[in-house]
Design an enzyme around this catalytic site. Structure first.
Site, PDB file in Angstrom:
ATOM      1  CG  ASP A  31     -12.975 -31.339   4.915  1.00  0.00           C
ATOM      2  OD1 ASP A  31     -12.472 -31.097   5.970  1.00  0.00           O
ATOM      3  OD2 ASP A  31     -12.411 -32.061   3.851  1.00  0.00           O
ATOM      4  CB  SER A 125       0.175 -19.288   8.827  1.00  0.00           C
ATOM      5  OG  SER A 125       1.411 -19.682   9.013  1.00  0.00           O
ATOM      6  CE1 TYR A 150      -0.973 -23.153   3.948  1.00  0.00           C
ATOM      7  CE2 TYR A 150       1.219 -22.431   4.908  1.00  0.00           C
ATOM      8  CZ  TYR A 150      -0.097 -22.775   5.238  1.00  0.00           C
ATOM      9  OH  TYR A 150      -0.737 -22.796   6.237  1.00  0.00           O
ATOM     10  CE  LYS A 154      -3.427 -20.596   5.346  1.00  0.00           C
ATOM     11  NZ  LYS A 154      -5.010 -21.132   5.227  1.00  0.00           N
TER      12      LYS A 154
HETATM   13  P1  NAD Z   1      -5.952 -30.364   7.318  1.00  0.00           P
HETATM   14  O1  NAD Z   1      -5.561 -30.579   5.794  1.00  0.00           O
HETATM   15  O2  NAD Z   1      -5.783 -31.339   8.306  1.00  0.00           O
HETATM   16  O3  NAD Z   1      -7.302 -29.775   7.184  1.00  0.00           O
HETATM   17  C1  NAD Z   1      -7.791 -28.897   6.118  1.00  0.00           C
HETATM   18  C2  NAD Z   1      -9.159 -29.571   5.760  1.00  0.00           C
HETATM   19  O4  NAD Z   1      -9.712 -28.786   4.402  1.00  0.00           O
HETATM   20  C3  NAD Z   1      -8.810 -31.114   5.202  1.00  0.00           C
HETATM   21  O5  NAD Z   1      -9.941 -31.763   5.891  1.00  0.00           O
HETATM   22  C4  NAD Z   1      -9.213 -30.825   3.735  1.00  0.00           C
HETATM   23  O6  NAD Z   1      -9.801 -32.335   3.268  1.00  0.00           O
HETATM   24  C5  NAD Z   1     -10.179 -29.858   3.555  1.00  0.00           C
HETATM   25  N1  NAD Z   1     -10.023 -29.213   2.248  1.00  0.00           N
HETATM   26  C6  NAD Z   1      -8.827 -28.658   1.782  1.00  0.00           C
HETATM   27  N2  NAD Z   1      -9.192 -28.048   0.376  1.00  0.00           N
HETATM   28  C7  NAD Z   1     -10.644 -28.182   0.402  1.00  0.00           C
HETATM   29  C8  NAD Z   1     -11.531 -27.504  -0.560  1.00  0.00           C
HETATM   30  N3  NAD Z   1     -11.345 -27.104  -1.535  1.00  0.00           N
HETATM   31  N4  NAD Z   1     -13.051 -27.865  -0.033  1.00  0.00           N
HETATM   32  C9  NAD Z   1     -13.139 -28.336   0.920  1.00  0.00           C
HETATM   33  N5  NAD Z   1     -12.413 -28.590   1.848  1.00  0.00           N
HETATM   34  C10 NAD Z   1     -10.923 -28.736   1.625  1.00  0.00           C
HETATM   35  O7  NAD Z   1      -5.020 -28.889   7.855  1.00  0.00           O
HETATM   36  P2  NAD Z   1      -5.089 -28.230   9.326  1.00  0.00           P
HETATM   37  O8  NAD Z   1      -3.805 -28.357   9.844  1.00  0.00           O
HETATM   38  O9  NAD Z   1      -6.308 -28.522  10.158  1.00  0.00           O
HETATM   39  O10 NAD Z   1      -5.034 -26.821   8.844  1.00  0.00           O
HETATM   40  C11 NAD Z   1      -6.304 -26.067   8.748  1.00  0.00           C
HETATM   41  C12 NAD Z   1      -6.059 -24.698   8.444  1.00  0.00           C
HETATM   42  O11 NAD Z   1      -4.984 -23.928   9.196  1.00  0.00           O
HETATM   43  C13 NAD Z   1      -5.417 -24.639   6.958  1.00  0.00           C
HETATM   44  O12 NAD Z   1      -5.988 -23.372   6.241  1.00  0.00           O
HETATM   45  C14 NAD Z   1      -4.084 -24.439   7.333  1.00  0.00           C
HETATM   46  O13 NAD Z   1      -3.280 -23.755   5.944  1.00  0.00           O
HETATM   47  C15 NAD Z   1      -4.004 -23.519   8.566  1.00  0.00           C
HETATM   48  N6  NAD Z   1      -2.796 -23.368   9.276  1.00  0.00           N
HETATM   49  C16 NAD Z   1      -2.280 -24.805   9.535  1.00  0.00           C
HETATM   50  C17 NAD Z   1      -1.079 -24.884  10.446  1.00  0.00           C
HETATM   51  C18 NAD Z   1      -0.523 -26.059  10.745  1.00  0.00           C
HETATM   52  O14 NAD Z   1       0.665 -26.009  11.086  1.00  0.00           O
HETATM   53  N7  NAD Z   1      -1.482 -27.033  10.872  1.00  0.00           N
HETATM   54  C19 NAD Z   1      -0.411 -23.671  10.668  1.00  0.00           C
HETATM   55  C20 NAD Z   1      -1.080 -22.494  10.222  1.00  0.00           C
HETATM   56  C21 NAD Z   1      -2.065 -22.371   9.488  1.00  0.00           C
HETATM   57  N1  UFG Z   2      12.084 -29.962  11.408  1.00  0.00           N
HETATM   58  C1  UFG Z   2      13.075 -30.909  11.633  1.00  0.00           C
HETATM   59  N2  UFG Z   2      12.915 -32.053  10.958  1.00  0.00           N
HETATM   60  C2  UFG Z   2      11.566 -32.411  10.518  1.00  0.00           C
HETATM   61  C3  UFG Z   2      10.848 -31.552  10.579  1.00  0.00           C
HETATM   62  C4  UFG Z   2      10.943 -30.282  10.967  1.00  0.00           C
HETATM   63  O1  UFG Z   2      14.257 -30.584  12.097  1.00  0.00           O
HETATM   64  O2  UFG Z   2      11.529 -33.589  10.202  1.00  0.00           O
HETATM   65  C5  UFG Z   2      12.550 -28.577  11.977  1.00  0.00           C
HETATM   66  C6  UFG Z   2      12.497 -27.290  11.106  1.00  0.00           C
HETATM   67  O3  UFG Z   2      13.427 -27.306  10.367  1.00  0.00           O
HETATM   68  C7  UFG Z   2      11.837 -26.331  12.069  1.00  0.00           C
HETATM   69  C8  UFG Z   2      11.117 -27.200  13.294  1.00  0.00           C
HETATM   70  O4  UFG Z   2      11.492 -28.340  13.203  1.00  0.00           O
HETATM   71  O5  UFG Z   2      12.804 -25.760  12.655  1.00  0.00           O
HETATM   72  C9  UFG Z   2       9.697 -26.952  12.855  1.00  0.00           C
HETATM   73  O6  UFG Z   2       9.386 -27.261  11.734  1.00  0.00           O
HETATM   74  P1  UFG Z   2       7.949 -27.708  11.146  1.00  0.00           P
HETATM   75  O7  UFG Z   2       7.731 -28.017   9.680  1.00  0.00           O
HETATM   76  O8  UFG Z   2       7.110 -28.382  12.066  1.00  0.00           O
HETATM   77  O9  UFG Z   2       7.073 -26.359  11.311  1.00  0.00           O
HETATM   78  P2  UFG Z   2       7.268 -24.905  10.317  1.00  0.00           P
HETATM   79  O10 UFG Z   2       7.751 -23.934  11.372  1.00  0.00           O
HETATM   80  O11 UFG Z   2       8.139 -25.022   9.380  1.00  0.00           O
HETATM   81  O12 UFG Z   2       6.016 -24.440   9.829  1.00  0.00           O
HETATM   82  C10 UFG Z   2       4.757 -24.842  10.196  1.00  0.00           C
HETATM   83  C11 UFG Z   2       3.953 -24.970   9.354  1.00  0.00           C
HETATM   84  C12 UFG Z   2       3.538 -23.954   8.444  1.00  0.00           C
HETATM   85  C13 UFG Z   2       2.926 -22.882   9.374  1.00  0.00           C
HETATM   86  C14 UFG Z   2       4.097 -22.732  10.244  1.00  0.00           C
HETATM   87  C15 UFG Z   2       3.300 -21.524  11.384  1.00  0.00           C
HETATM   88  O13 UFG Z   2       4.298 -26.173   8.429  1.00  0.00           O
HETATM   89  O14 UFG Z   2       2.529 -24.148   7.403  1.00  0.00           O
HETATM   90  O15 UFG Z   2       4.422 -23.527  11.049  1.00  0.00           O
HETATM   91  O16 UFG Z   2       4.640 -21.005  12.293  1.00  0.00           O
HETATM   92  F1  UFG Z   2       2.897 -21.737   8.475  1.00  0.00           F
END
Ligand code: NAD
Ligand code: UFG
Length: 337
Positions: A31, A125, A150, A154
């Protein structure tokens, strides 16, 4: 057996490292700490009794990757979390997002191939479904038009990794399409640690609850849903983490390319979540209705039956535990790590 976990100090990665170690795997983290804190390593050690091996490096650093594979010839698979994930930021910084997520993954996969490690579990995602063609969303639902760079990273990475399995049958690739991860480790010592103003709903709510923000903005109440606010499939991060361990077991069967939704199959609106959080925490969440957020869709929830059938995985935690655990983490760590 060792598993290379890219992005392993991040939110989902850190919870997955705990579950990997609980299941007897050795986790090796790479990381660059661009969105995480090394304190996470202490927390993982406190929970599991074992400190994972950690490399502070960027996945775009080819020499660093080569060295990691050379030093750890027992790596069998990689779980690839590393990437940038802020939807809004990706609109203003598309090149940074394509560079980090696409180029970074290409560097990783090339290094894996050169080291003869051909098993990867990838963090995809539900965003790749765009405005979904049908609900609940099965894996057969066509990929859609993403509304931000973003999401495109994916979608494109899914294609790239699929193409790799066509060219070389030795590869096993599992694409895990996450719905909305929330919650935190039961211990209250690990959780989501957003920098700046949270983009996502649950961290915003917990910051209101702890007094860091004065109210929640609810983005639109005129959607075609039961109360007009957006509906999503929230999944406990520990359930998601366990899904990765199950995916590794599937890889052992030389599964080739597999795609699974990881969700609960239940949809909750923004106001449902506010209510559930208030019940779980005993804290009132003031909110204001504001205009819709550009790019948001009305409803998104999974049909997760394929993961149940083929991985033997099913979410265990409900919305109450998701809210309780998010709150315990935020209350115990108001400033994060
Ligand atoms: P996060 O940001 O907490 O974790 C990602 C980690 O990757 C971080 O620790 C960051 O420092 C590291 N990183 C980023 N770029 C890097 C690089 N070039 N080299 C090495 N390390 C690097 O995010 P998360 O919520 O744990 O998400 C993990 C994965 O899941 C991501 O790929 C994200 O896109 C995907 N994802 C997350 C969600 C969500 O809602 N959290 C939903 C769908 C998919
Ligand atoms: N929302 C609010 N107020 C806020 C934040 C969010 O009303 O301050 C609402 C949004 O409009 C949505 C719901 O809460 O209806 C969820 O929003 P999030 O931003 O928590 O999540 P999203 O569904 O928009 O997206 C998340 C991640 C994406 C991922 C996706 C997977 O941000 O990266 O879930 O389904 F791709």
């Amino acid at each position: 057996m060792s598993i290379l976990v890219t992005g392993g100090t991040g939110y989902i990665g850190s919870h997955t490292v705990v579950e990997l170690q609980n299941a007897g795997f050795e986790a090796i983290i790479i990381d660059n700490l661009s969105n995480s804190n090394p304190e996470v390593l202490n927390r993982i050690e406190a929970i599991t009794g074992k400190r994972p091996k950690f490399y502070e490096a960027d996945i775009r650093d080819k020499e660093a990757l080569k060295k990691i594979f050379a030093e750890n010839p027992d790596i069998e698979s990689c779980i690839h979390f590393a990437g940038l994930k802020a939807v809004g930021e990706s609109v203003s910084k598309p090149l940074e997002y394509y560079n980090n997520n696409i180029y970074g993954t290409l560097c990783l996969v090339e290094a894996m191939r050169d080291a003869g490690v051909k098993n990867i579990v990838f963090s995809s995602s539900a965003t790749i479904y765009g405005d979904p063609a049908f609900i609940p969303i099965t894996e057969k639902c066509p990929k859609g038009v993403c509304t931000n760079p973003y999401g495109w990273t994916k979608s494109m990475l899914e294609q790239i990794l699929s193409d790799v399995t066509v060219a070389d049958k030795e590869w096993n690739v599992i694409l895990l399409r996450y719905f909305n991860p929330i919650g935190a480790h039961k211990s209250g010592t690990m959780g989501e640690n957003p920098s700046g103003i949270p983009n996502n709903l649950m961290p915003y709510i917990t910051q209101v609850a702890v007094g860091k923000r004065d109210h929640l903005n609810v983005f639109g109440n005129d959607y075609d849903t039961h109360d007009g606010t957006g509906v999503r499939d929230y999944i406990h991060v520990v359930d998601l983490a366990i899904g990765h361990v199950k995916a590794l077991n599937k890889i052992k069967e030389n599964c080739g390319l597999k795609i699974y939704n990881l969700g609960t199959g239940h949809g909750y609106s923004v106001l449902d979540i506010v209510k559930a959080f208030e019940e779980a925490s005993g804290v009132k969440i003031p909110y204001e209705i504001t205009p819709r957020r550009p790019g948001d869709i009305a409803t998104c929830y999974a049909d997760a039956s394929l993961a149940k059938k083929e991985l033997g995985w099913e979410a265990q935690y409900g919305i109450k535990e998701m809210c309780e655990d998010s709150w315990r983490w935020q209350k115990n760590n108001p400033e994060g790590y």
